[in-house]
Design an enzyme around this catalytic site. Structure first.
Site, PDB file in Angstrom:
ATOM      1  N   ARG A  62       0.828  -1.217   0.000  1.00 15.08           N
ATOM      2  CA  ARG A  62       0.000   0.000   0.000  1.00 15.08           C
ATOM      3  C   ARG A  62       0.862   1.267   0.000  1.00 15.08           C
ATOM      4  NH1 ARG A  62      -3.611   2.351   4.682  1.00 15.08           N
ATOM      5  NH2 ARG A  62      -5.084   3.619   3.488  1.00 15.08           N
ATOM      6  N   HIS A  66       0.330   4.447  -2.458  1.00  9.78           N
ATOM      7  CA  HIS A  66       0.096   5.818  -1.982  1.00  9.78           C
ATOM      8  C   HIS A  66       1.238   6.743  -2.401  1.00  9.78           C
ATOM      9  CE1 HIS A  66      -3.396   5.457   1.050  1.00  9.78           C
ATOM     10  NE2 HIS A  66      -3.486   4.511   0.141  1.00  9.78           N
ATOM     11  N   ASP A  67       2.430   6.191  -2.567  1.00  9.09           N
ATOM     12  CA  ASP A  67       3.531   7.007  -3.075  1.00  9.09           C
ATOM     13  C   ASP A  67       3.252   7.415  -4.518  1.00  9.09           C
ATOM     14  OD1 ASP A  67       5.955   8.327  -3.259  1.00  9.09           O
ATOM     15  OD2 ASP A  67       6.994   6.552  -4.011  1.00  9.09           O
ATOM     16  N   GLY A  72       3.674  11.146  -8.185  1.00  7.89           N
ATOM     17  CA  GLY A  72       4.397  10.048  -8.825  1.00  7.89           C
ATOM     18  C   GLY A  72       5.206   9.249  -7.821  1.00  7.89           C
ATOM     19  N   ASP A  74       7.938   8.842  -6.149  1.00  4.10           N
ATOM     20  CA  ASP A  74       9.154   9.611  -5.843  1.00  4.10           C
ATOM     21  C   ASP A  74       9.474   9.570  -4.355  1.00  4.10           C
ATOM     22  OD1 ASP A  74       7.122  11.105  -4.761  1.00  4.10           O
ATOM     23  OD2 ASP A  74       7.933  13.040  -5.389  1.00  4.10           O
ATOM     24  N   SER A  76       7.790  10.490  -1.964  1.00  2.00           N
ATOM     25  CA  SER A  76       7.319  11.654  -1.192  1.00  2.00           C
ATOM     26  C   SER A  76       6.475  11.212   0.004  1.00  2.00           C
ATOM     27  CB  SER A  76       6.516  12.612  -2.080  1.00  2.00           C
ATOM     28  OG  SER A  76       5.514  11.920  -2.786  1.00  2.00           O
ATOM     29  N   GLU A  88       2.772  14.342   3.275  1.00  2.00           N
ATOM     30  CA  GLU A  88       1.764  13.360   2.857  1.00  2.00           C
ATOM     31  C   GLU A  88       1.422  12.368   3.974  1.00  2.00           C
ATOM     32  OE1 GLU A  88       2.889  11.292  -0.790  1.00  2.00           O
ATOM     33  OE2 GLU A  88       3.553  13.178  -1.653  1.00  2.00           O
ATOM     34  N   ASN A  94      -3.613   8.841   4.998  1.00  2.00           N
ATOM     35  CA  ASN A  94      -2.324   8.168   5.187  1.00  2.00           C
ATOM     36  C   ASN A  94      -2.019   7.832   6.635  1.00  2.00           C
ATOM     37  OD1 ASN A  94      -1.566   7.918   2.541  1.00  2.00           O
ATOM     38  ND2 ASN A  94      -0.479   9.872   2.458  1.00  2.00           N
ATOM     39  N   HIS A 192      -6.379  -5.750  -2.418  1.00  2.00           N
ATOM     40  CA  HIS A 192      -7.110  -5.893  -1.157  1.00  2.00           C
ATOM     41  C   HIS A 192      -7.277  -7.360  -0.760  1.00  2.00           C
ATOM     42  CE1 HIS A 192      -8.868  -1.541  -1.431  1.00  2.00           C
ATOM     43  NE2 HIS A 192      -7.597  -1.571  -1.132  1.00  2.00           N
ATOM     44  N   THR A 193      -6.610  -8.243  -1.453  1.00  2.00           N
ATOM     45  CA  THR A 193      -6.473  -9.631  -0.989  1.00  2.00           C
ATOM     46  C   THR A 193      -5.549  -9.673   0.226  1.00  2.00           C
ATOM     47  OG1 THR A 193      -5.678 -11.844  -1.600  1.00  2.00           O
ATOM     48  CG2 THR A 193      -4.550 -10.028  -2.636  1.00  2.00           C
ATOM     49  N   ASP A 244      -9.778  -9.486   3.192  1.00  2.00           N
ATOM     50  CA  ASP A 244     -10.043 -10.732   2.478  1.00  2.00           C
ATOM     51  C   ASP A 244     -10.095 -11.823   3.558  1.00  2.00           C
ATOM     52  OD1 ASP A 244     -10.153 -12.910   0.817  1.00  2.00           O
ATOM     53  OD2 ASP A 244      -8.146 -12.652  -0.024  1.00  2.00           O
ATOM     54  N   ASP A 252      -3.946 -13.959  -3.196  1.00  2.00           N
ATOM     55  CA  ASP A 252      -4.663 -14.942  -4.012  1.00  2.00           C
ATOM     56  C   ASP A 252      -5.890 -14.277  -4.644  1.00  2.00           C
ATOM     57  OD1 ASP A 252      -6.492 -14.662  -1.961  1.00  2.00           O
ATOM     58  OD2 ASP A 252      -5.939 -16.534  -0.974  1.00  2.00           O
TER      59      ASP A 252
HETATM   60  C1  HEM Z   1      -9.241   1.584  -5.915  1.00  2.00           C
HETATM   61  C2  HEM Z   1      -9.026   2.485  -5.034  1.00  2.00           C
HETATM   62  C3  HEM Z   1      -8.601   2.164  -3.641  1.00  2.00           C
HETATM   63  C4  HEM Z   1      -9.233   2.585  -2.504  1.00  2.00           C
HETATM   64  C5  HEM Z   1     -10.457   3.462  -2.413  1.00  2.00           C
HETATM   65  C6  HEM Z   1      -8.506   2.018  -1.399  1.00  2.00           C
HETATM   66  C7  HEM Z   1      -8.811   2.235  -0.072  1.00  2.00           C
HETATM   67  C8  HEM Z   1      -8.217   1.580   0.983  1.00  2.00           C
HETATM   68  C9  HEM Z   1      -8.589   1.752   2.366  1.00  2.00           C
HETATM   69  C10 HEM Z   1      -9.661   2.698   2.884  1.00  2.00           C
HETATM   70  C11 HEM Z   1      -7.831   0.913   3.093  1.00  2.00           C
HETATM   71  C12 HEM Z   1      -7.911   0.663   4.611  1.00  2.00           C
HETATM   72  C13 HEM Z   1      -7.168   1.681   5.427  1.00  2.00           C
HETATM   73  C14 HEM Z   1      -7.406   1.420   6.892  1.00  2.00           C
HETATM   74  O1  HEM Z   1      -8.544   1.602   7.311  1.00  2.00           O
HETATM   75  O2  HEM Z   1      -6.482   1.021   7.593  1.00  2.00           O
HETATM   76  C15 HEM Z   1      -6.976   0.198   2.187  1.00  2.00           C
HETATM   77  C16 HEM Z   1      -6.079  -0.749   2.560  1.00  2.00           C
HETATM   78  C17 HEM Z   1      -5.193  -1.343   1.693  1.00  2.00           C
HETATM   79  N1  HEM Z   1      -5.033  -1.037   0.363  1.00  2.00           N
HETATM   80 FE1  HEM Z   1      -6.284   0.056  -0.775  1.00  2.00          FE
HETATM   81  N2  HEM Z   1      -7.475   1.277  -1.867  1.00  2.00           N
HETATM   82  C18 HEM Z   1      -7.480   1.341  -3.233  1.00  2.00           C
HETATM   83  C19 HEM Z   1      -6.576   0.775  -4.098  1.00  2.00           C
HETATM   84  C20 HEM Z   1      -5.458   0.080  -3.686  1.00  2.00           C
HETATM   85  C21 HEM Z   1      -4.355  -0.266  -4.537  1.00  2.00           C
HETATM   86  C22 HEM Z   1      -4.232   0.137  -6.001  1.00  2.00           C
HETATM   87  C23 HEM Z   1      -3.470  -0.964  -3.782  1.00  2.00           C
HETATM   88  C24 HEM Z   1      -2.143  -1.545  -4.147  1.00  2.00           C
HETATM   89  C25 HEM Z   1      -1.750  -1.806  -5.349  1.00  2.00           C
HETATM   90  C26 HEM Z   1      -4.032  -1.066  -2.448  1.00  2.00           C
HETATM   91  C27 HEM Z   1      -3.501  -1.759  -1.400  1.00  2.00           C
HETATM   92  C28 HEM Z   1      -4.028  -1.810  -0.136  1.00  2.00           C
HETATM   93  C29 HEM Z   1      -3.543  -2.701   0.900  1.00  2.00           C
HETATM   94  C30 HEM Z   1      -2.484  -3.774   0.734  1.00  2.00           C
HETATM   95  C31 HEM Z   1      -4.262  -2.391   2.057  1.00  2.00           C
HETATM   96  C32 HEM Z   1      -4.115  -3.027   3.452  1.00  2.00           C
HETATM   97  C33 HEM Z   1      -3.101  -2.244   4.266  1.00  2.00           C
HETATM   98  C34 HEM Z   1      -2.875  -2.771   5.683  1.00  2.00           C
HETATM   99  O3  HEM Z   1      -2.990  -3.965   5.920  1.00  2.00           O
HETATM  100  O4  HEM Z   1      -2.551  -1.944   6.550  1.00  2.00           O
HETATM  101  N3  HEM Z   1      -5.229  -0.395  -2.422  1.00  2.00           N
HETATM  102  N4  HEM Z   1      -7.211   0.646   0.921  1.00  2.00           N
END
Ligand code: HEM
Length: 326
Positions: A62, A66-67, A72, A74, A76, A88, A94, A192-193, A244, A252
């Protein structure tokens, strides 16, 4: 004529490169002369980090996302706030990022072996890839040569990161602004797996959805009931839920099975069922018959994301410590 084409070709390529935010001059083996073992050093540390804390794979993936979505890729996102300037990492979306210490640890190892050479942006890119591999996901080659930015703004992060409440039009627009398309959206949501989410990221869906519905009607009602036992109110800030459930430490395709059953945790996950293209993809991968296809797609989209607006050449710097500019 021939020499004219030869002369004009680099100009045309430069113009093309300027027209898309995702085209960049990164190369595999960028550090082959200056730090040939860079990937082995990162991998070695990552194995130790994930062995000690398997739940860090998600947060490290993640961090890279977010970076890349703000200024971009970088690094940041790794900078600390300074007097009068909120960075940020201190922006609201964040606050739940984790893994900064692990990035510093890997960077310190690299500084010991190859001082002033490998950028924090590249370190983060390799760590994200290795996090996926160590969680049993796909491997993809990483092109390197990113340089580190010197600016980090909390306001930009708050404005540019996709919100959990996002619907398809909003998410598509945000992804398009980074040169990523609808397929990248549905594929990268598959990240989000891995990982967990804090209750405030989805509590509105349970308690405060709209003027007509207390609970989001697109959320499976049994699942909503279950979530309410963990996330007790919109103010419940500490409680974590697996995104997941059952395999949140393994990369997965079960995320897509949850989404297909209307059990995606965020509105952004649920929104994937509201558009024909993304719904078809979710349902196809949810069958469990196309895991290799998803792994290939994910690798491709991660490579695209890792190219977003990178700094190369003489731009930016190679930070000594990832949390502060030189
Ligand atoms: C499609 C738009 C996306 C939205 C709206 C979104 C939103 C979120 C939110 C709200 C969380 C939970 C934060 C928390 O409450 O702790 C989260 C967790 C996470 N996101 Fe996304 N996300 C998106 C796309 C992505 C992308 C593109 C990736 C990576 C390529 C990603 C990877 C992750 C991961 C791995 C977690 C779990 C982090 C942890 O275990 O602390 N997400 N995301």
């Amino acid at each position: 004529m021939k020499s004219c084409i030869v002369l004009l070709l680099p100009v045309a390529l430069l113009l093309l490169a300027g027209s898309s935010p995702v085209v960049a001059q990164l190369v595999e083996g960028y550090y082959s002369k200056t730090c040939p073992n860079v990937e082995a050093i990162v991998r070695d540390e990552m194995e130790k980090i994930i062995a000690a804390a398997p739940s860090l794979a998600g947060p490290l993936l993640r961090l890279h996302f977010h970076d890349c979505f703000v200024r971009g890729c970088d690094a940041s996102v790794l900078l600390n706030s300074t007097e009068g300037s909120l960075a940020e990492k201190d922006a609201k979306p964040n606050k739940s990022l984790r893994g900064f210490g692990s990035v510093e640890r890997v960077k310190a190892k690299l500084e010991a072996g190859c001082p002033n050479t490998v950028s924090c942006a590249d370190v983060l890119t390799i760590m994200a890839r290795d996090a996926v591999v160590l969680a049993k996901g796909p491997f993809w080659p990483v092109a390197l040569g990113r340089r580190d930015g010197t600016v980090s703004s909390a306001t930009e992060a708050a404005d540019q990161l996709p919100p959990a409440s996002g619907d398809i039009p909003q998410l598509t627009k945000i992804f398009a602004s980074k040169g990523l398309d609808l397929k990248d959206l549905v594929v990268l949501s598959g990240a989000h797996t891995l990982g967990t989410a804090h209750c405030p990221s989805y509590a509105d869906r349970l308690y405060n959805f709209s003027s007509s519905y207390t609970t989001d009607p697109t959320l499976d009602s049994e699942y909503a009931e279950k979530l309410r036992t963990r996330c007790k109110s919109v103010d419940d800030k500490a409680m974590l839920s697996e995104m997941d459930p059952g395999s949140y430490k393994t990369f997965d395709t079960s995320y897509y099975r949850h989404v297909a059953k209307r059990r995606g945790l965020f509105q952004s996950d649920a929104s994937l069922l509201t558009d024909d293209t993304t719904r078809d993809y979710v349902q196809r991968i949810a069958t469990g018959k196309f895991d290799d296809e998803f792994f290939g797609d994910f690798s491709e989209s991660m490579i695209k994301m890792g190219n977003v607006a990178v700094l190369t050449g003489a731009k930016g710097e190679i930070r000594k410590k990832c949390s502060i500019v030189n």
